[in-house]
Design an enzyme around this catalytic site. Structure first.
Site, PDB file in Angstrom:
ATOM      1  N   GLU A 269       7.391  36.456 -16.173  1.00  0.00           N
ATOM      2  CA  GLU A 269       7.748  37.372 -14.990  1.00  0.00           C
ATOM      3  C   GLU A 269       8.264  36.560 -13.780  1.00  0.00           C
ATOM      4  OE1 GLU A 269       7.531  40.735 -15.016  1.00  0.00           O
ATOM      5  OE2 GLU A 269       7.309  40.330 -17.090  1.00  0.00           O
ATOM      6  N   TRP A 272      11.660  36.594 -14.230  1.00  0.00           N
ATOM      7  CA  TRP A 272      12.503  37.737 -13.697  1.00  0.00           C
ATOM      8  C   TRP A 272      12.888  37.564 -12.185  1.00  0.00           C
ATOM      9  CZ3 TRP A 272      14.984  41.517 -15.928  1.00  0.00           C
ATOM     10  CH2 TRP A 272      14.848  42.055 -16.883  1.00  0.00           C
ATOM     11  N   TRP A 300      24.717  62.183  -7.204  1.00  0.00           N
ATOM     12  CA  TRP A 300      23.443  62.216  -6.594  1.00  0.00           C
ATOM     13  C   TRP A 300      23.166  63.363  -5.382  1.00  0.00           C
ATOM     14  CZ3 TRP A 300      20.834  58.869  -9.155  1.00  0.00           C
ATOM     15  CH2 TRP A 300      21.423  57.514  -9.648  1.00  0.00           C
ATOM     16  N   ASN A 335       3.657  46.967 -10.252  1.00  0.00           N
ATOM     17  CA  ASN A 335       5.106  46.901 -10.911  1.00  0.00           C
ATOM     18  C   ASN A 335       5.326  48.091 -11.787  1.00  0.00           C
ATOM     19  OD1 ASN A 335       7.684  45.670 -11.618  1.00  0.00           O
ATOM     20  ND2 ASN A 335       6.618  45.547 -13.593  1.00  0.00           N
ATOM     21  N   TRP A 353      19.736  55.802  -5.747  1.00  0.00           N
ATOM     22  CA  TRP A 353      18.777  54.647  -5.733  1.00  0.00           C
ATOM     23  C   TRP A 353      18.726  53.972  -4.418  1.00  0.00           C
ATOM     24  CZ3 TRP A 353      20.594  49.565  -5.037  1.00  0.00           C
ATOM     25  CH2 TRP A 353      21.714  49.383  -5.377  1.00  0.00           C
ATOM     26  N   TRP A 376      15.429  48.093  -8.805  1.00  0.00           N
ATOM     27  CA  TRP A 376      16.115  49.535  -8.394  1.00  0.00           C
ATOM     28  C   TRP A 376      17.097  49.903  -9.743  1.00  0.00           C
ATOM     29  CZ3 TRP A 376      14.320  53.975  -6.517  1.00  0.00           C
ATOM     30  CH2 TRP A 376      13.346  53.780  -5.701  1.00  0.00           C
TER      31      TRP A 376
HETATM   32  P1  FAD Z   1       3.000  39.328 -11.000  1.00  0.00           P
HETATM   33  O1  FAD Z   1       2.927  40.149 -12.377  1.00  0.00           O
HETATM   34  O2  FAD Z   1       1.825  38.492 -10.658  1.00  0.00           O
HETATM   35  O3  FAD Z   1       4.321  38.504 -11.165  1.00  0.00           O
HETATM   36  C1  FAD Z   1       4.209  36.939 -10.601  1.00  0.00           C
HETATM   37  C2  FAD Z   1       5.650  36.871  -9.793  1.00  0.00           C
HETATM   38  O4  FAD Z   1       6.677  37.195 -10.539  1.00  0.00           O
HETATM   39  C3  FAD Z   1       5.670  38.049  -8.767  1.00  0.00           C
HETATM   40  O5  FAD Z   1       4.886  37.753  -7.580  1.00  0.00           O
HETATM   41  C4  FAD Z   1       7.048  38.025  -8.439  1.00  0.00           C
HETATM   42  O6  FAD Z   1       7.674  37.310  -7.657  1.00  0.00           O
HETATM   43  C5  FAD Z   1       7.530  37.852  -9.887  1.00  0.00           C
HETATM   44  N1  FAD Z   1       8.073  39.160 -10.580  1.00  0.00           N
HETATM   45  C6  FAD Z   1       7.068  39.749 -11.409  1.00  0.00           C
HETATM   46  N2  FAD Z   1       7.844  40.990 -11.960  1.00  0.00           N
HETATM   47  C7  FAD Z   1       8.860  40.950 -11.389  1.00  0.00           C
HETATM   48  C8  FAD Z   1       9.962  41.795 -11.612  1.00  0.00           C
HETATM   49  N3  FAD Z   1       9.918  42.932 -12.452  1.00  0.00           N
HETATM   50  N4  FAD Z   1      11.269  41.535 -11.137  1.00  0.00           N
HETATM   51  C9  FAD Z   1      11.322  40.234 -10.273  1.00  0.00           C
HETATM   52  N5  FAD Z   1      10.245  39.373 -10.102  1.00  0.00           N
HETATM   53  C10 FAD Z   1       9.161  39.770 -10.620  1.00  0.00           C
HETATM   54  N6  FAD Z   1       9.619  42.350  -6.408  1.00  0.00           N
HETATM   55  C11 FAD Z   1       9.463  41.766  -5.180  1.00  0.00           C
HETATM   56  O7  FAD Z   1       9.077  40.671  -5.033  1.00  0.00           O
HETATM   57  N7  FAD Z   1      10.038  42.200  -3.943  1.00  0.00           N
HETATM   58  C12 FAD Z   1      10.787  43.503  -4.299  1.00  0.00           C
HETATM   59  O8  FAD Z   1      11.272  43.938  -3.105  1.00  0.00           O
HETATM   60  C13 FAD Z   1      10.496  44.089  -5.320  1.00  0.00           C
HETATM   61  N8  FAD Z   1      10.985  45.548  -5.539  1.00  0.00           N
HETATM   62  C14 FAD Z   1      11.103  46.094  -6.741  1.00  0.00           C
HETATM   63  C15 FAD Z   1      11.550  47.459  -6.789  1.00  0.00           C
HETATM   64  C16 FAD Z   1      11.534  47.890  -8.069  1.00  0.00           C
HETATM   65  C17 FAD Z   1      12.237  49.302  -8.272  1.00  0.00           C
HETATM   66  C18 FAD Z   1      10.754  47.395  -9.309  1.00  0.00           C
HETATM   67  C19 FAD Z   1      10.690  47.961 -10.375  1.00  0.00           C
HETATM   68  C20 FAD Z   1      10.072  46.201  -9.019  1.00  0.00           C
HETATM   69  C21 FAD Z   1      10.313  45.709  -7.857  1.00  0.00           C
HETATM   70  N9  FAD Z   1       9.724  44.199  -7.555  1.00  0.00           N
HETATM   71  C22 FAD Z   1       9.922  43.581  -6.423  1.00  0.00           C
HETATM   72  C23 FAD Z   1       9.207  43.509  -8.676  1.00  0.00           C
HETATM   73  C24 FAD Z   1       7.821  43.654  -9.157  1.00  0.00           C
HETATM   74  O9  FAD Z   1       7.458  45.064  -9.074  1.00  0.00           O
HETATM   75  C25 FAD Z   1       7.114  42.660  -7.988  1.00  0.00           C
HETATM   76  O10 FAD Z   1       7.504  41.328  -7.942  1.00  0.00           O
HETATM   77  C26 FAD Z   1       5.495  42.824  -8.555  1.00  0.00           C
HETATM   78  O11 FAD Z   1       4.864  44.042  -8.641  1.00  0.00           O
HETATM   79  C27 FAD Z   1       4.632  41.927  -7.751  1.00  0.00           C
HETATM   80  O12 FAD Z   1       3.371  41.662  -8.203  1.00  0.00           O
HETATM   81  P2  FAD Z   1       2.561  40.515  -8.491  1.00  0.00           P
HETATM   82  O13 FAD Z   1       3.042  39.395  -7.462  1.00  0.00           O
HETATM   83  O14 FAD Z   1       1.221  40.798  -8.593  1.00  0.00           O
HETATM   84  O15 FAD Z   1       3.225  40.254  -9.849  1.00  0.00           O
END
Ligand code: FAD
Length: 472
Positions: A269, A272, A300, A335, A353, A376
């Site tokens: 993650e 990602w 859209w 997420n 989007w 997105w």
């Molecule tokens: P954890 O599951 O603990 O993951 C650890 C770290 O990994 C996160 O803090 C984050 O930095 C990174 N990470 C995890 N999942 C993703 C992912 N899918 N994409 C990129 N990085 C990820 N994340 C943001 O930081 N800022 C945003 O503006 C943002 N917008 C999003 C919009 C959409 C439509 C979607 C589907 C996802 C988005 N995310 C965004 C990714 C993700 O949802 C969040 O990073 C995550 O929910 C953060 O929670 P956590 O720190 O507990 O994640």
């Protein structure tokens, strides 16, 4: 002799190579944060609220090292020119950023600084792998995550540095703006109250969250990370976004744990996040332009009322409404739910989007140009390595699967809490008796679904087949 350290998305003292470099010179150090006048750095109210807290905590951390944070507002180059002159600085250092706008700005400032005879150096504090360091076998950037992930894992990553022991002060400090009066705090006190209850910005809190997650969350992360009712994820995203903690520090903590599914999934993650930055760096238009140009033909819907119902969590689909209310109340959304609400907006409501991304940028504390646009575009289907368009999340099935006991729905939709676990995911489909028993009048206490899932799904698929399918 002074060294100016320009803080941006690296609001921490540990593992901050620019700050460490400055400290190691033994010369007076002036730590500086510039709030850019164009407002793009902190795109919404929730990020501005976070920045306020983060700057205050950084100032305290610097003061504990005999220093302080100077805060200025304006065009960064103009502010830097002024402060170089005021402090008679001979060096300017910062940690790099990767958004197209900031890259151009950095280049301009680097050229100006060198021409002005300054020692100008930049460092990496924000990523494990800067976007130009990971390339495919044929030397091009990656557009698909799995090979990118493999390349990153094969390369390994650097270890974090500690915090500098102390910082020398200049003979006199330049004037600083007062963080309290910069207008970063929210005017709507109920919004701020929700954010305050959910978060404490700053480096120490980021470390505490990481440690707590390593002890209590990592082992079950692979199983629990998709369950929005659980504290199954780290909650590190706003801290990572503002650089209160760096990815090297997170990766080092993972490295200390015995290998297993939890640590491997968490590392994935984190990568990602790196991949989103890689994509944005190599596709600088990605924040607003479809990565798959075929999506430019997407018709859209212009439906401001539908958009408003989605924003307010009044769609009549409990999982969507719970997610949108979690976002509004806490500045964060799980997420899994981010994916489902984004799918609902772009596929059920056929709304662009970019309008959803804008709302997220305004309301998320972790609002991030790279992660948000990548997220997105992935959901909408317009991304490079996106979910196929025909994957239209069924909000009821997702709700039953990932919130099986309805705990997340009950937390955010108390008006439905009287419904049984079986009924709460789909209140419109249950007998009137059950609704009456729970004292719920649909359309009054909770909305009727604004659109039928089956029909919406078919409409999305038809439009996709007509306008997108077969085109690149
Ligand atoms: P954890 O599951 O603990 O993951 C650890 C770290 O990994 C996160 O803090 C984050 O930095 C990174 N990470 C995890 N999942 C993703 C992912 N899918 N994409 C990129 N990085 C990820 N994340 C943001 O930081 N800022 C945003 O503006 C943002 N917008 C999003 C919009 C959409 C439509 C979607 C589907 C996802 C988005 N995310 C965004 C990714 C993700 O949802 C969040 O990073 C995550 O929910 C953060 O929670 P956590 O720190 O507990 O994640």
């Amino acid at each position: 002799m002074t060294v100016l350290v320009w803080f941006r998305r690296d609001l921490r003292v540990a593992d901050n190579p620019a700050l460490t470099w400055a400290a190691n010179t033994g010369r007076p150090v002036v730590p500086l944060y510039i709030l850019d006048d164009d407002g793009l750095d902190v795109p919404g109210g929730a990020s501005r609220w976070w920045l306020h807290g983060s700057l205050s905590v950084l100032d305290q951390a610097l003061r504990s090292k005999g220093s302080r944070l100077i805060v200025a507002q304006g065009d960064p180059r103009a502010v830097l020119e002024r402060l170089v002159s005021e402090t008679a600085a001979s060096a300017l250092v910062w940690n790099r950023r990767y958004e197209p706008r900031t890259i151009a700005q950095d280049r301009d400032i680097m050229t100006w600084g060198k021409d002005a005879g300054l020692e100008v150096t930049s460092f990496n504090a924000g990523l494990l792998h800067e976007p130009w360091t990971i390339q495919s076998g044929i030397g091009s950037p990656y557009r698909v995550f799995t090979p990118y992930l493999k390349a990153c894992l094969a390369r390994g990553h650097d270890a974090p540095q500690g915090a500098p022991g102390g910082l020398s002060s200049p003979a006199s400090w330049p004037v600083s703006l007062n963080i309290e009066t910069m207008g970063l705090l929210l005017k709507a006190s109920d919004w701020a109250q929700g954010l305050r209850a959910a978060w404490s910005p700053g480096e120490a809190e980021a470390q505490a969250r990481l440690e707590a997650f390593m002890e209590q969350g990592l082992a079950t992360y692979a199983q629990d990370r998709d369950r929005p009712a659980l504290t199954g994820t780290s909650g590190l995203s706003p801290h990572l976004h503002f650089g209160e903690i760096g990815p090297r520090q997170v990766a080092a903590a993972i490295d200390l744990i015995e290998p297993g599914e939890g640590p491997a999934t968490f590392m994935k993650e984190l990568l990602w996040r790196e991949f989103s930055h890689h994509l944005l760096f190599h596709n600088p238009e990605m924040e607003t332009a479809n990565l798959r140009p075929a999506f430019d033909a997407m018709p859209w819907c212009d439906a401001p009322d539908d958009l408003r119902r989605w924003q307010r969590g009044e769609t009549g689909y409990p999982l969507i409404d719970a997610g949108m209310r979690e976002l509004w109340t806490t500045g964060w959304m799980h997420n899994r739910v981010r994916m489902v609400v984004a799918s609902f907006l772009t596929k059920h409501l056929m709304i662009d989007w970019r309008l959803g991304a804008d709302w997220f940028l305004d309301t998320l504390v972790d609002a991030d140009a790279a992660n948000n646009s990548a997220g997105w575009q992935w959901v909408a289907g317009s991304g490079a390595d996106a979910a196929p368009y025909f994957r239209v999340f069924n909000p009821v099935a997702q709700s039953r699967r990932f919130d099986p006991d309805g705990a997340y729905l009950r937390r955010w939709l108390p008006e439905l809490s009287g419904l049984s676990t079986k009924d709460i995911h789909e209140p419109w489909a249950i007998p009137h008796m059950a609704l009456a028993k729970a004292e719920i009048a649909l359309g009054k206490d909770y909305p009727q679904p604004m659109i039928d899932h089956g029909r919406a799904r078919q409409r999305a698929l038809d439009i996709y087949a007509r306008h997108i399918q077969g085109k690149r």
